[in-house]
Design an enzyme around this catalytic site. Sequence first.
Site, short mmCIF file in Angstrom:
data_model
loop_
_atom_site.label_atom_id
_atom_site.label_comp_id
_atom_site.label_asym_id
_atom_site.label_seq_id
_atom_site.Cartn_x
_atom_site.Cartn_y
_atom_site.Cartn_z
N ASP A 287 -0.59 9.44 -17.69
CA ASP A 287 0.30 8.42 -17.71
C ASP A 287 -0.59 7.19 -17.61
O ASP A 287 0.04 6.17 -18.41
CB ASP A 287 0.77 8.58 -16.10
N ARG B 39 -3.45 4.06 -0.40
CA ARG B 39 -2.84 3.00 -1.27
C ARG B 39 -3.47 1.48 -0.88
O ARG B 39 -3.56 0.67 -1.93
CB ARG B 39 -1.49 3.19 -1.38
N ASP C 172 5.08 5.19 -3.59
CA ASP C 172 3.56 4.67 -3.98
C ASP C 172 3.82 3.00 -4.70
O ASP C 172 3.27 2.19 -4.35
CB ASP C 172 2.84 5.54 -4.98
N SER D 258 2.80 17.99 -9.89
CA SER D 258 1.79 16.95 -10.02
C SER D 258 1.13 16.73 -8.68
O SER D 258 1.59 17.23 -7.88
CB SER D 258 2.59 15.50 -10.05
#
Length: 406
Positions: free
Chosen positions: A18, A100, A129, A183
Site C-alpha cells: 500500500d 497513532r 486510523d 490485514s
Amino acid sequence: MTDSSIKRVVLAYSGGLDTSVILKWLQTEYNCEVVTFTADLGQGEELEPARRKAEMAGVKPEHIFIDDLREEFVKDYVFPMMRANALYEGLYLLGTSIARPLIAKRQIEIAKLVNADAVSHGATGKGNDQVRFELGYYALAPDIKVIAPWREWDLTSRTKLIEFAEAHQIPVSKDKRGEAPFSTDANLLHTSSEGKVLEDPWDEVPDYVYSRTVNPEDAPDQPETITIDFERGDGVALNGQAMSPATLLAALNELGRKHGIGRLDLVENRFVGMKSRGMYETPGGTIYHLAHRGIEQITLDRGAAHLKDELAPRYAELVYNGFWFSPEREMLQAAVDYSQEKVAGTVRLKLYKGNVIITGRKSPHSLYSEKVVTFEDDQGAYDQRDAAGFIKLNALRLRLLGRRDR
C-alpha cells in the site's frame, strides 16, 4: 484536482504494498518530492528493506527516516494509558489506537525539519486510523496539508493496487498476489488482525491468524509465577530485575506468548460509525494491565479508585477516537497521574493456559489493615457498634419511602 502548491510531502511509510504504491502515486499525481518516515514501534519486522525500497523509488537517502521509537512509545504513551486502566468498550487495550499519536507527532517533526508542505498516510476512508492520524497532525500543526490517497484515488481494490505496482516496476511480494486473507497491524503492545476471513462475526478465528500467542490449549501444563514491581503507577522491574519500559513490555510479551495470554475476539464500534470485527493479541499488555489493577487494590483509596473507574471509559474513548492531543485527555491524565503517587509495590501473578491470576500484592503504601479487617479480636481497632448509626443514616430515606408507599 491535486494541489500544485505541494512540493514536498512526508509519508508514513512501511515499505509494504500500500505505502509503496502511495509513494509512487504521490510522485506522479502530485509531482512532488516524497520524504519517507518509518517508525520502529516494536512490530518485530526488519526495517532496512523499507530503506532500500524507498531508495529504489527515488527518495534521497537524507530524506529516508527510520526511527526507533520503542522506548518513547511505551514510556510516554502505553504506560500513561495503562495508569488509567483504559479499556475501549470494556475489553480492548487500544494497541493500534495508542501508536497513532506518536507516529503523527514524529511525522510533523520531520515535516518541519525538511520544510515539507504536507503529510500523507495509508489509512483507508473506512477506518479509525485516518481520524487518529489527522487529528494528531492538525493538533500539532494546525495549517498542515494532509493527503489521504485512499480518499482520492481510484485504486479501489487489491487487484488495482498490484496492477499499478507492476506498471511502475514496484516489487510485489508473492504473498500479496491475489486477495490477502486478512490485514494486520503490529507494535510492541499488540497485533491486530481484521478483514477477509474475520469479517463474519459468527465464524471462529482460524488458528493461522494468531501470531503473538500459542493456543492456550497447547500452552505449558505447569503454571509460571512472576512478580512485577511498580513505582508511581509504572512497572519498573520483572522478577526483581529492573527494566526500562520497552524492555519490560517485551519480556512480558514473551511470557504471554508462551502461556497463550491476551487473545481477544471483538466486534467494536468504530468512530466513523460502523461495527467491525477484529482479533487482538496483547500478551504482555494483558498481564501488565491486571498487575497494575492488583497494586491499585491495596494502594488506592476507595473514592479515588471508583472515580478512576468512572473516568477510564471516557479516557479510552478519547484514545480510540484519536484525541490524544486534546485538552480533555490531558486533564484526565493529570487526574490519573495524581492518583498514582503512592501506587508502588510488588504484585505476584500466576500465568497458566491463557489466564493471569493474581496471587499476592504488597506495598509500603498499603491501605490494607489486617488489624482492622481481621475476623479475630481486633483489640479495639474497629468498634462494631459504630455500624448501627452508619446503617440507620443510610437507611433513613429508604424508611421514609417505605412508610409513604406502604
